[in-house]
Design a protein around this motif. Structure first.
Motif, mmCIF file in Angstrom:
data_model
loop_
_atom_site.group_PDB
_atom_site.id
_atom_site.type_symbol
_atom_site.label_atom_id
_atom_site.label_comp_id
_atom_site.label_asym_id
_atom_site.label_seq_id
_atom_site.Cartn_x
_atom_site.Cartn_y
_atom_site.Cartn_z
ATOM 1 N N GLN A 364 21.937 154.073 22.540
ATOM 2 C CA GLN A 364 22.717 153.228 23.429
ATOM 3 C C GLN A 364 23.724 154.107 24.165
ATOM 4 O OE1 GLN A 364 22.264 152.428 20.156
ATOM 5 N NE2 GLN A 364 20.804 150.756 20.502
ATOM 6 N N GLN A 365 24.006 153.738 25.400
ATOM 7 C CA GLN A 365 25.010 154.478 26.149
ATOM 8 C C GLN A 365 26.388 153.918 25.838
ATOM 9 O OE1 GLN A 365 24.489 154.620 30.417
ATOM 10 N NE2 GLN A 365 26.003 156.243 30.651
ATOM 11 N N TYR A 366 27.305 154.808 25.533
ATOM 12 C CA TYR A 366 28.692 154.442 25.321
ATOM 13 C C TYR A 366 29.526 154.915 26.511
ATOM 14 C CZ TYR A 366 26.784 153.976 20.615
ATOM 15 O OH TYR A 366 26.001 153.633 19.540
ATOM 16 N N ASN A 367 30.653 154.291 26.715
ATOM 17 C CA ASN A 367 31.495 154.586 27.871
ATOM 18 C C ASN A 367 32.563 155.614 27.496
ATOM 19 O OD1 ASN A 367 30.039 152.594 29.195
ATOM 20 N ND2 ASN A 367 31.560 151.003 28.756
ATOM 21 N N LEU A 368 32.662 156.674 28.292
ATOM 22 C CA LEU A 368 33.662 157.711 28.079
ATOM 23 C C LEU A 368 34.832 157.467 29.030
ATOM 24 C CD1 LEU A 368 34.411 160.375 26.611
ATOM 25 C CD2 LEU A 368 33.338 161.590 28.528
ATOM 26 N N TYR A 369 36.033 157.392 28.459
ATOM 27 C CA TYR A 369 37.234 157.140 29.248
ATOM 28 C C TYR A 369 38.178 158.332 29.164
ATOM 29 C CZ TYR A 369 35.852 152.257 29.670
ATOM 30 O OH TYR A 369 35.173 151.108 29.970
ATOM 31 N N LEU A 370 38.874 158.561 30.287
ATOM 32 C CA LEU A 370 39.891 159.599 30.386
ATOM 33 C C LEU A 370 41.259 158.935 30.445
ATOM 34 C CD1 LEU A 370 40.703 162.636 31.055
ATOM 35 C CD2 LEU A 370 40.607 161.916 33.460
ATOM 36 N N GLN A 380 53.980 157.146 31.111
ATOM 37 C CA GLN A 380 53.133 156.371 32.015
ATOM 38 C C GLN A 380 51.692 156.804 31.812
ATOM 39 O OE1 GLN A 380 54.158 156.732 36.145
ATOM 40 N NE2 GLN A 380 52.405 155.533 36.855
ATOM 41 N N ARG A 381 50.820 155.834 31.564
ATOM 42 C CA ARG A 381 49.422 156.152 31.285
ATOM 43 C C ARG A 381 48.528 155.678 32.431
ATOM 44 N NH1 ARG A 381 46.771 157.129 26.453
ATOM 45 N NH2 ARG A 381 48.498 156.260 25.221
ATOM 46 N N TRP A 382 47.601 156.559 32.799
ATOM 47 C CA TRP A 382 46.562 156.192 33.753
ATOM 48 C C TRP A 382 45.208 156.442 33.095
ATOM 49 C CZ3 TRP A 382 42.956 159.368 36.627
ATOM 50 C CH2 TRP A 382 42.231 158.652 37.587
ATOM 51 N N GLU A 383 44.294 155.465 33.227
ATOM 52 C CA GLU A 383 42.994 155.554 32.572
ATOM 53 C C GLU A 383 41.887 155.358 33.596
ATOM 54 O OE1 GLU A 383 43.371 153.391 28.410
ATOM 55 O OE2 GLU A 383 44.524 152.308 29.940
ATOM 56 N N THR A 384 40.772 156.037 33.367
ATOM 57 C CA THR A 384 39.607 155.851 34.223
ATOM 58 C C THR A 384 38.349 156.157 33.421
ATOM 59 O OG1 THR A 384 38.589 156.429 36.354
ATOM 60 C CG2 THR A 384 39.546 158.233 35.091
ATOM 61 N N ARG A 385 37.256 155.542 33.801
ATOM 62 C CA ARG A 385 35.983 155.837 33.156
ATOM 63 C C ARG A 385 35.350 157.059 33.804
ATOM 64 N NH1 ARG A 385 30.551 152.007 32.466
ATOM 65 N NH2 ARG A 385 29.232 153.677 31.626
ATOM 66 N N LEU A 386 34.784 157.918 32.992
ATOM 67 C CA LEU A 386 34.068 159.100 33.471
ATOM 68 C C LEU A 386 32.588 158.728 33.588
ATOM 69 C CD1 LEU A 386 35.883 161.814 31.318
ATOM 70 C CD2 LEU A 386 36.351 161.133 33.691
ATOM 71 N N TYR A 404 32.847 166.379 34.896
ATOM 72 C CA TYR A 404 33.314 165.112 35.442
ATOM 73 C C TYR A 404 34.262 165.391 36.611
ATOM 74 C CZ TYR A 404 32.147 164.430 30.504
ATOM 75 O OH TYR A 404 31.537 164.479 29.281
ATOM 76 N N ARG A 405 34.242 164.525 37.593
ATOM 77 C CA ARG A 405 35.115 164.642 38.758
ATOM 78 C C ARG A 405 36.057 163.456 38.805
ATOM 79 N NH1 ARG A 405 30.347 166.826 39.439
ATOM 80 N NH2 ARG A 405 30.172 168.867 40.468
ATOM 81 N N VAL A 406 37.323 163.759 38.963
ATOM 82 C CA VAL A 406 38.365 162.731 38.872
ATOM 83 C C VAL A 406 39.227 162.775 40.123
ATOM 84 C CG1 VAL A 406 40.295 161.850 37.524
ATOM 85 C CG2 VAL A 406 38.379 162.989 36.363
ATOM 86 N N VAL A 421 40.582 161.804 25.797
ATOM 87 C CA VAL A 421 39.359 161.034 26.022
ATOM 88 C C VAL A 421 39.070 160.149 24.814
ATOM 89 C CG1 VAL A 421 38.312 162.758 27.546
ATOM 90 C CG2 VAL A 421 37.848 162.839 25.090
ATOM 91 N N LYS A 422 38.321 159.080 25.068
ATOM 92 C CA LYS A 422 37.795 158.259 23.981
ATOM 93 C C LYS A 422 36.442 157.715 24.404
ATOM 94 C CE LYS A 422 40.131 153.868 25.128
ATOM 95 N NZ LYS A 422 41.083 152.844 24.588
ATOM 96 N N LEU A 423 35.602 157.469 23.420
ATOM 97 C CA LEU A 423 34.261 156.941 23.622
ATOM 98 C C LEU A 423 34.245 155.512 23.085
ATOM 99 C CD1 LEU A 423 31.611 158.180 24.765
ATOM 100 C CD2 LEU A 423 30.960 158.699 22.404
ATOM 101 N N VAL A 424 33.672 154.591 23.872
ATOM 102 C CA VAL A 424 33.757 153.170 23.541
ATOM 103 C C VAL A 424 32.400 152.507 23.712
ATOM 104 C CG1 VAL A 424 34.820 150.966 24.181
ATOM 105 C CG2 VAL A 424 36.189 153.059 24.214
ATOM 106 N N HIS A 425 32.047 151.655 22.758
ATOM 107 C CA HIS A 425 30.861 150.802 22.882
ATOM 108 C C HIS A 425 31.279 149.457 23.436
ATOM 109 C CE1 HIS A 425 27.407 148.361 22.149
ATOM 110 N NE2 HIS A 425 27.864 147.800 21.040
ATOM 111 N N ASP A 426 30.728 149.090 24.588
ATOM 112 C CA ASP A 426 30.985 147.801 25.201
ATOM 113 C C ASP A 426 30.076 146.772 24.548
ATOM 114 O OD1 ASP A 426 31.391 145.588 26.755
ATOM 115 O OD2 ASP A 426 30.768 146.495 28.638
ATOM 116 N N GLU A 427 30.657 145.857 23.768
ATOM 117 C CA GLU A 427 29.877 144.873 23.019
ATOM 118 C C GLU A 427 29.633 143.593 23.798
ATOM 119 O OE1 GLU A 427 32.403 144.781 19.464
ATOM 120 O OE2 GLU A 427 30.793 145.831 18.397
#
Length: 458
Positions: A364-370, A380-386, A404-406, A421-427
Motif C-alpha cells: 500500500q502507498q503511504y503518504n510522506l509529509y514534510l 510556527q509550523r508549515w506542512e506539505t505532502r511530498l 523531492y521538490r518543495v 518528516v513522517k509517513l502516514v497511512h490514510d485510512e
C-alpha cells in the motif's frame, strides 16, 4: 547540498506496530472451540508486538445452517470486539473438515439438495462428508454463499484478506484425509474464479498445497501456479514445522520455497505455524528458528503462531518482537541531503535515502509529509505532502533514494527551521495512522515528525 547521515539515530530494538504487516491470532481454528475459547473478556493482547489481524477459519455450515438463512452473529461478535481494539480480520470458510464432530463442513442441506459427495472415516471413529468439488449443485450453492458473504464484508476497511478455502481438507488445498485425489485443474480454476467474481476489494489468498501437493509430471503444477498469479491471488503456507516437512525439507521446513519467489514482490505472503504445542511435543519448534527461517525464505508479511495466544506470547516474547519487525516492511532513514538555505519562489530540493530492513515491500502507498518548524520564541509550523514519494518502491535489503521538490509559500517568514518528516497511512473518512520508522523516539516531535536537520529560509 549538505548530507546528514542519520544512522546514529536508528533504533533496531524497539518493536513497532505498523499497518498491513505483522502477526495474526487464530480465533476460530477449523471449528468454534479453539483458540479464542480461552480468551477472557479483558485481555485484548495490547502487549502482542506487531499484532495485525484476527484469523477466523470455520466451516461454511456454521454460517449458513439453512439455505439462504445466515448466522452472521457468530463472526460479527468477534469482528466488533477486535476491530474496536484496532485489529483487522481475515477469513477462511471451509467445505471439508476431518473430525467426526464436523461431518458436514459443507452444510448437509447442500448434499440433500443433490450435491454429490463421499463419506470417509475419521481417526476418531466417525465419518466426514467430502463434496464432489466440481459438482454443479455444490458450486451453485457455494457461489450463492460467497455472493452473500462478499456483499456483507468485502468492502469493509478492516478486511485483511480472504483465503480460498473451498477445496480440500481444512481448506488447505489437499485431500490427504479424504479422497486423496488430484482433482482436475479445471475444477480448481472454477473455485478460483468463483472467489474472484465476488471479492473485488479484498486480497485473496490460497494455500500453496493446492499446487505443491499435486503429483508431478503432467504440467498441472506449473499451470495452476500461473493461474493463481494471473488472477492476483497470493500464497500462504500452513505447515511450518510440521514434523513430516521438518524431516525432509531443510531448516525452514518449506517444501516449495521457490513458489513464493513468484509472488512476494507484488503480493503479501502469509505463513502459519503447525499447532504450536504439537511442534513442542514433536521437537520441531526448536526455539522458533525454523519459523524464523521460513519467514525469511518466503519474504512473509504475515505470520500466525497457531495456538493459545497468552501462553505462546509468554514463552516467546523475544521472538514475537523480532519477527514483528522483520515481517513485511521495516523502514529506516539513512541520510538526508538538503541545501542549508532555502529561497522563496524556488523549487527547493531535498533527497532522502531510505532503507527497508524488513523482508518484503509494503503493498500500500503511504503518504510522506514534510514539516518545517520555525525555531525561536514563537514556533510556527508549515506542512506539505511530498508527492514524489512512493514507499512501495522501497524493496527489502535495498537502498532507495528519493528526491523531492518543495515550493515555499510567500507567507512563510524568513528564519531558522527544523525539518522533519513522517509517513502516514490514510485510512479513509478522515482517519489516519502513523507508520513508525526505525528511528529513535527522541528525535520525534509532538506531531509525530522525525526531526532530521535544520535549514534557513532567506
Amino acid at each position: 547540498m549538505a548530507i546528514t547521515i542519520l544512522e546514529q539515530y536508528w533504533d533496531t530494538e524497539k518493536t513497532m506496530n505498523n499497518p498491513h504487516k505483522g502477526w495474526y491470532i487464530h480465533y476460530f481454528d477449523n471449528g468454534l472451540k479453539r483458540y479464542g475459547d480461552r480468551f477472557n473478556d479483558t485481555d485484548d493482547f495490547r502487549d502482542f508486538p506487531g499484532l495485525d489481524h484476527i484469523y477466523l477459519r470455520l466451516a461454511w455450515s456454521y454460517l449458513e445452517p439453512e439455505e439462504g438463512k445466515f448466522d452472521w452473529a457468530i463472526i460479527d461478535e468477534v469482528i466488533d470486539r477486535w476491530v474496536a481494539r484496532g485489529c483487522r480480520i481475515a477469513f477462511r470458510i471451509t467445505c471439508k473438515e476431518t473430525g467426526a464432530d464436523q461431518c458436514y463442513a459443507t452444510p448437509k442441506w447442500v448434499m440433500e439438495a443433490g450435491a454429490a459427495g463421499t463419506y470417509f472415516p475419521t481417526g476418531d471413529g466417525g465419518q466426514v462428508w467430502e463434496p464432489d468439488y466440481g459438482n454443479s449443485v455444490f458450486l451453485d450453492k457455494l457461489d450463492a454463499f460467497h455472493r452473500a458473504f462478499a456483499q456483507r464484508y468485502d468492502a469493509m476497511t478492516w478486511m485483511a484478506y480472504v483465503d480460498i478455502g473451498s477445496y480440500g481438507d481444512w481448506g488447505e488445498g489437499h485431500t490427504v484425509f479424504g479422497s486423496n485425489l488430484d482433482w482436475p485443474e479445471e475444477i480448481i480454476y472454477r473455485h478460483l474464479d468463483l472467489h474472484c467474481k465476488h471479492y473485488k476489494q479484498t486480497q485473496l489468498v490460497i494455500s500453496d498445497d493446492i499446487v505443491g501437493n499435486r503429483r508431478r509430471g503432467d504440467g498441472s503444477r506449473e499451470r495452476l501456479l500461473q493461474a493463481i498469479q494471473e488472477r492476483g491471488i497470493t500464497l500462504r503456507d500452513d505447515g511450518i514445522s510440521v514434523k513430516f516437512f521438518a524431516e525432509r525439507f531443510g531448516k525452514s521446513t518449506l517444501r516449495n520455497p521457490e513458489f513464493f519467489e513468484k509472488f512476494w514482490r507484488e503480493k503479501p505472503i502469509v505463513l502459519e505455524l503447525e499447532h504450536y504445542q504439537t511442534t513442542v511435543d514433536t521437537n520441531t519448534w526448536l526455539e522458533g528458528e525454523p519459523f524464523l527461517e521460513a519467514v525469511k525464505e518466503a519474504h512473509a508479511t504475515y505470520a500466525g503462531h497457531h495456538g493459545y495466544t497468552r501462553p505462546w506470547l509468554t514463552e516467546n516474547l523475544e521472538l514475537a518482537n523480532k519477527m514483528g519487525n522483520l515481517l513485511g516492511y521495516w523502514y529506516f532513514i539513512k541520510s538526508i541531503d538538503v541545501e542549508e538555505t532555502w529561497i522563496h519562489g524556488k523549487a527547493n530540493e531535498l533527497k532522502i535515502v531510505w532503507e527497508n530492513h524488513g523482508l518484503a515491500p509494503a503493498y500500500q502507498q503511504y503518504n510522506l509529509y514534510l514539516s518545517m518548524l520555525r525555531m525561536g520564541e514563537t514556533e510556527q509550523r508549515w506542512e506539505t505532502r511530498l508527492w514524489e514519494s512512493d514507499n512501495r518502491d522501497w524493496m527489502p535489503s535495498c537502498i532507495n533514494g528519493e528526491t523531492y521538490r518543495v515550493s515555499l509559500p510567500q507567507s512563510l517568514p524568513q528564519g531558522d527551521y527544523k525539518l522533519g518528516v513522517k509517513l502516514v497511512h490514510d485510512e479513509g473518512c478522515g482517519a489516519s495512522r502513523p507508520v513508525e520508522l526505525g528511528m529513535r523516539d527522541g528525535i520525534k516531535d509532538e506531531e509525530g515528525y522525525y526531526e532530521l536537520t535544520e535549514i534557513s529560509i532567506v
